[in-house]
Motif scaffolding. Structure first.
Motif: not given
Length: 163
Positions: A77-87, A103-108, A141-144
């Motif tokens: 789900g990370k690509p979709l989530f990041e696209k949501l926030f970039s758009d 908007v913070l992406r975790p490294t670990k 955010l409905q994409e569970k």
């Protein structure tokens, strides 16, 4: 990068006082102190939680109230989530009392953080109760299947080190 460490307020104040030249921000809530360090270089923290800044607006030194919206996201789900926030429509930046967002992406791990800072808690509360909030945060955010578990919020208040 944004680095976060937790500890007693007394200990974290000593870190801030020992490094007045760094971009450090100290806050607290009823449970703990939190110190964050935004830098392009290395951090002074021994064992920080580290995050890549995907999007930002405003200064972390502004505002006296911070909200950390923790959102566990599946690997798929990370690509979709990041696209949501970039758009995103950037509605929050127009809200009264808004100071900053990261908007913070975790490294670990898998938990993203949406960090917002506000002049006062009342401005955040007004934002959450607005129609704009529902439009901004519930769109997409409905994409569970993208989320590993429910998100959660932690709130912090600025500590002034001035005498």
């Amino acid at each position: 990068m944004l680095y976060i460490t937790y500890g007693t307020v007394h200990y974290l104040i000593k870190l801030v006082e020992a490094h007045p030249d760094l971009n450090l921000r100290l806050m607290t809530n009823e449970n703990t102190g939190i110190l964050f360090h935004e830098t392009d270089g290395k951090t002074i923290f021994n064992e920080p939680k580290s995050y890549e800044v995907l999007d930002s607006n405003g200064s972390l030194t502004a505002g006296s109230f911070a909200v950390f919206h923790h959102i566990p996201v599946s690997h798929e789900g990370k690509p979709l989530f990041e696209k949501l926030f970039s758009d995103r429509a950037r509605i929050i930046e127009k809200q009264q009392g808004f100071s900053a967002i990261r908007v913070l992406r975790p490294t670990k791990n898998d938990t993203y953080i949406i960090l917002t800072l506000w002049e006062k808690e009342q401005y955040y509360k007004a934002w959450v109760e607005s129609d704009s909030y529902n439009a901004a945060y519930h769109k997409g955010l409905q994409e569970k299947s993208s989320f590993l578990q429910p998100s959660f919020v932690k709130k912090y208040y600025a500590i002034s080190l001035e005498a």
